[in-house]
Write a protein that holds these residues in place. Structure first.
Motif, short mmCIF file in Angstrom:
data_model
loop_
_atom_site.label_atom_id
_atom_site.label_comp_id
_atom_site.label_asym_id
_atom_site.label_seq_id
_atom_site.Cartn_x
_atom_site.Cartn_y
_atom_site.Cartn_z
N THR A 90 26.39 -16.45 37.28
CA THR A 90 26.36 -15.22 38.09
C THR A 90 24.83 -14.66 38.12
OG1 THR A 90 28.65 -14.73 37.70
CG2 THR A 90 26.98 -12.67 38.23
N VAL A 92 21.65 -13.20 41.26
CA VAL A 92 21.02 -13.39 42.65
C VAL A 92 20.24 -14.52 43.05
CG1 VAL A 92 19.83 -11.90 44.42
CG2 VAL A 92 21.13 -10.68 42.81
N GLN A 116 23.92 -13.03 46.62
CA GLN A 116 24.57 -12.86 45.35
C GLN A 116 25.68 -13.90 45.07
OE1 GLN A 116 24.30 -10.10 42.92
NE2 GLN A 116 25.75 -11.41 41.42
N THR A 118 28.75 -14.43 42.20
CA THR A 118 29.49 -13.92 41.13
C THR A 118 30.44 -15.21 40.85
OG1 THR A 118 29.01 -11.78 42.03
CG2 THR A 118 30.64 -12.03 40.37
#
Length: 121
Positions: A90, A92, A116, A118
């Protein structure tokens, strides 16, 4: 040189994502392409690079065997295929280009905005 990264999202652990980086304003042929990531409260780290000709690739140990970097010079694109994703992935994710892989961490590199990623457990 302008770069635009895309392809991030929310995925469960063990899943896959493919990040794309569109390069414009110059031909990609002359550049090495790379991917970096920055997790919350951590420094940005270089995770992978591919040479201008696509012959040489390298990866940080934590993604070796799970991530694959590739490029399509005709389309001015750099990709990062991410498999078997883990919550620790996780972050950026950013793409960058420079004349050499070693130049990606210098002021001579050009950067795109982040996307991003995640990974839920």
């Amino acid at each position: 040189v302008q770069l635009q990264a895309s392809g991030g999202g929310l995925v469960q652990a063990g899943g896959s994502l493919r990040l794309s980086c569109k390069v414009s304003g110059s031909t990609l042929d002359w550049y090495a392409g790379g991917w970096f990531r920055q997790a919350p409260e951590k420094e940005r780290e270089k995770i992978s690079c591919i040479s201008s000709g696509g012959i040489v690739t390298n990866y940080v140990d934590s993604v070796q065997g799970r991530f694959t970097i590739s490029r399509d010079n005709a389309k001015n694109m750099v990709y990062l295929q991410m498999n078997n994703l883990k919550p620790d992935d996780t972050a950026v994710y950013y793409c960058a280009v420079a004349p050499l892989c070693s130049g990606l961490t210098t002021p001579f590199a050009s950067w795109g905005q982040g996307t991003q990623v995640t990974v839920s457990s």
